[in-house]
Design a protein around this motif. Structure first.
Motif, PDB file in Angstrom:
ATOM      1  N   ALA A  30     -15.075 -29.123  16.568  1.00 13.69           N
ATOM      2  CA  ALA A  30     -14.766 -29.298  15.142  1.00 13.69           C
ATOM      3  C   ALA A  30     -13.525 -30.164  14.949  1.00 13.69           C
ATOM      4  O   ALA A  30     -13.508 -31.066  14.093  1.00 13.69           O
ATOM      5  CB  ALA A  30     -14.576 -27.934  14.492  1.00 13.69           C
ATOM      6  N   LEU A  89     -23.392 -24.048  12.257  1.00 14.47           N
ATOM      7  CA  LEU A  89     -24.437 -24.718  13.044  1.00 14.47           C
ATOM      8  C   LEU A  89     -23.973 -24.957  14.479  1.00 14.47           C
ATOM      9  O   LEU A  89     -24.749 -24.793  15.429  1.00 14.47           O
ATOM     10  CB  LEU A  89     -24.815 -26.044  12.382  1.00 14.47           C
ATOM     11  N   LEU A  90     -22.701 -25.343  14.629  1.00 17.94           N
ATOM     12  CA  LEU A  90     -22.154 -25.540  15.979  1.00 17.94           C
ATOM     13  C   LEU A  90     -22.187 -24.238  16.774  1.00 17.94           C
ATOM     14  O   LEU A  90     -22.549 -24.223  17.955  1.00 17.94           O
ATOM     15  CB  LEU A  90     -20.712 -26.057  15.888  1.00 17.94           C
ATOM     16  N   LEU A 119     -19.147 -27.150   3.086  1.00 18.45           N
ATOM     17  CA  LEU A 119     -19.806 -28.045   4.038  1.00 18.45           C
ATOM     18  C   LEU A 119     -19.230 -27.871   5.439  1.00 18.45           C
ATOM     19  O   LEU A 119     -19.968 -27.837   6.435  1.00 18.45           O
ATOM     20  CB  LEU A 119     -19.658 -29.499   3.579  1.00 18.45           C
ATOM     21  N   ALA A 120     -17.897 -27.738   5.520  1.00 18.61           N
ATOM     22  CA  ALA A 120     -17.253 -27.548   6.816  1.00 18.61           C
ATOM     23  C   ALA A 120     -17.706 -26.244   7.471  1.00 18.61           C
ATOM     24  O   ALA A 120     -17.992 -26.199   8.672  1.00 18.61           O
ATOM     25  CB  ALA A 120     -15.733 -27.552   6.661  1.00 18.61           C
ATOM     26  N   THR A 144     -20.525 -24.711   6.960  1.00 18.41           N
ATOM     27  CA  THR A 144     -21.919 -24.890   7.370  1.00 18.41           C
ATOM     28  C   THR A 144     -21.995 -25.607   8.720  1.00 18.41           C
ATOM     29  O   THR A 144     -22.766 -25.217   9.604  1.00 18.41           O
ATOM     30  CB  THR A 144     -22.687 -25.690   6.301  1.00 18.41           C
ATOM     31  N   CYS A 145     -21.186 -26.642   8.881  1.00 21.61           N
ATOM     32  CA  CYS A 145     -21.168 -27.375  10.152  1.00 21.61           C
ATOM     33  C   CYS A 145     -20.667 -26.491  11.292  1.00 21.61           C
ATOM     34  O   CYS A 145     -21.207 -26.514  12.406  1.00 21.61           O
ATOM     35  CB  CYS A 145     -20.283 -28.623  10.023  1.00 21.61           C
TER      36      CYS A 145
END
Length: 462
Positions: free
Chosen positions: A96, A58-59, A51-52, A54-55
């Motif tokens: 992040a 996206l950033l 999940l991290a 993926t974030c």
């Protein structure tokens, strides 16, 4: 022939808007996997780390898109691409870390893993860009992946653009045809030009005419409306020393910005943030040096430690610029400023060292924190010099569209110290206007870096 076709397929059918986001996403996940293996001795990612990643991916995609980093392969240089990528990765790291902190999730994620993920993925993404760009440049220089261009315009304008194409052969443009305009276009000439463009199979049409031939641009553009060739208007700006040539939209109309400051909106925010963060850091680091210099000035000559003088800032606003005093206290004739020269008797013994090493300018970091100056920008000249040179040097006062700086593009190119000839001042102004026209955060960081090695000591500073 097959090699050319393959290169065209890669550079045109698979543009950077598709390839670069895929490379960045792949770099993030592969980099995160490698970092996870190094940190935890296992390569099976926990779901929260997936999940991290993926974030983070996206950033990277969002910030790269906002920074306009996913541009055509032919335009940016390798250094520009890597510089932009470094800024993007830095912004992603800060974002992040902030999200993890405010979400109170610091205990659930390894900080070492996050740091290694960003470093490894940056190296991979940057390396992929370098390899692709070098490969494409090699192919173009050998005649592949070329876009045929048809040039239209007066002889001299077409010749200037053709020289530019040849000097930038790594961009991969080739001349498919030329139409030299000698008179006003009529319907017959326009039809003939369009036929020639179609027969040449040009992928792009460049209309190279002066601004006063705007009607020609409109006529040709309208005539090519049903054809697939890309059309560019390349106006002749060579004789106009302009501040910038950007396009903007005002009052529901498009405009070419001839003398408009680029430091607006997000650019102004980035510039000010740079000044506050770097300026505060440098001010803290140089504080002990400033104290020693102040003591040395007081001990070697009578008078104040600081020299204050009015200079013209952005948009013509005057402010007091601060320097360590490097001369004996003396009276200057009203309205006149005498530049320091070699072996100037007014300079104190410690002042000569301060001027030669630019340490006399350290108090200007206080001007930066005040918001009256910037770390990088055109150097502020004495008011008397502004009055003298604004009538002698074209576009001289356009330097004041932005905040003056402690260092600048002119200074790192050796144009500092005494300007005892008109030619020296003209060259300094040309470099200042180039900086304003081409400003970017990466350019500022480059100038600061160069100043550390070339800007502090100069034989032309007296």
């Amino acid at each position: 022939m097959k090699k050319k076709q393959l290169s065209l397929i890669f550079s045109d059918r698979y543009p950077p808007q598709i390839v670069l986001p895929l490379l960045d996403t792949l770099s993030i996940f592969v980099g995160g996997l490698i970092a996870y293996g190094i940190r935890f001795d296992v390569f099976l990612l926990h779901e929260r780390y997936v999940l991290a990643l993926t974030c983070i991916a996206l950033l990277v995609l969002v910030i790269n898109s906002m920074a306009n980093s996913y541009r055509a392969w032919r335009i940016p240089s390798i250094f520009q691409m890597i510089g932009n990528l470094m800024l993007v990765w830095g912004a992603v790291g800060i974002t992040a870390a902030s999200l993890i902190y405010f979400a109170h999730a610091a205990e659930r994620f390894s900080r070492l893993w996050i740091g290694m993920t960003l470093i490894i993925s940056f190296v991979m993404a940057g390396g992929a860009r370098i390899l692709v760009q070098l490969g494409l440049q090699h192919i173009r220089l050998r005649g592949g992946a070329r876009r045929p261009v048809f040039l239209v315009g007066p002889s001299q304008n077409v010749l200037d653009v053709a020289k530019g194409i040849r000097s930038a052969s790594w961009e991969g443009h080739t001349i498919a045809g030329v139409e030299r305009l000698k008179s006003k276009l009529d319907e017959h000439n326009v039809e003939r030009i369009v036929r020639r463009i179609i027969q040449s199979r040009a992928r792009e049409v460049w209309i190279c005419v002066p601004l006063e031939m705007g009607e020609t641009v409109r006529t040709l553009f309208y005539s090519l409306r049903n054809h697939t060739a890309e059309v560019r208007f390349i106006p002749a700006f060579e004789d106009m020393h302009l501040l910038n040539h950007r396009m903007s939209e005002v009052a529901d109309h498009y405009a070419i910005d001839l003398s408009v400051s680029p430091m607006s909106g997000m650019s102004r925010f980035l510039k000010r943030s740079e000044d506050i963060i770097i300026g505060a850091l440098i001010s803290f680091l140089i504080l002990p040096v400033c104290i020693v210099i102040a003591i040395g000035i007081k001990a070697t000559s009578p008078g104040p430690v600081l020299f204050k003088q009015y200079r013209e800032g952005s948009n013509g606003r005057c402010f007091k610029v601060y320097k360590f005093r490097s001369m004996y206290v003396h009276n200057e004739e009203s309205g006149k400023v005498t530049q320091a020269t070699k072996n100037d008797s007014r300079i104190t013994p410690i002042g000569a060292f301060l001027r030669r090493t630019s340490l006399d300018e350290l108090p200007q970091f206080f001007n930066v924190l005040q918001g009256r100056m910037s770390i990088v920008g055109p150097r502020p000249h004495a008011l008397a010099h502004n009055e003298q040179y604004k009538e002698l040097v074209e576009s001289y006062m356009r330097r004041h569209k932005v905040k003056p700086g402690i260092t600048g593009w002119a200074q790192v190119n050796g144009l500092r110290g005494e300007t005892d000839t008109l030619h020296k001042m003209q060259r300094r102004v040309e470099h200042d206007l180039w900086y304003i026209d081409n400003w970017s955060l990466w350019l500022d960081l480059k100038i600061i870096f160069l100043t550390i090695f070339t800007g502090f000591s100069n034989k032309n500073a007296y």
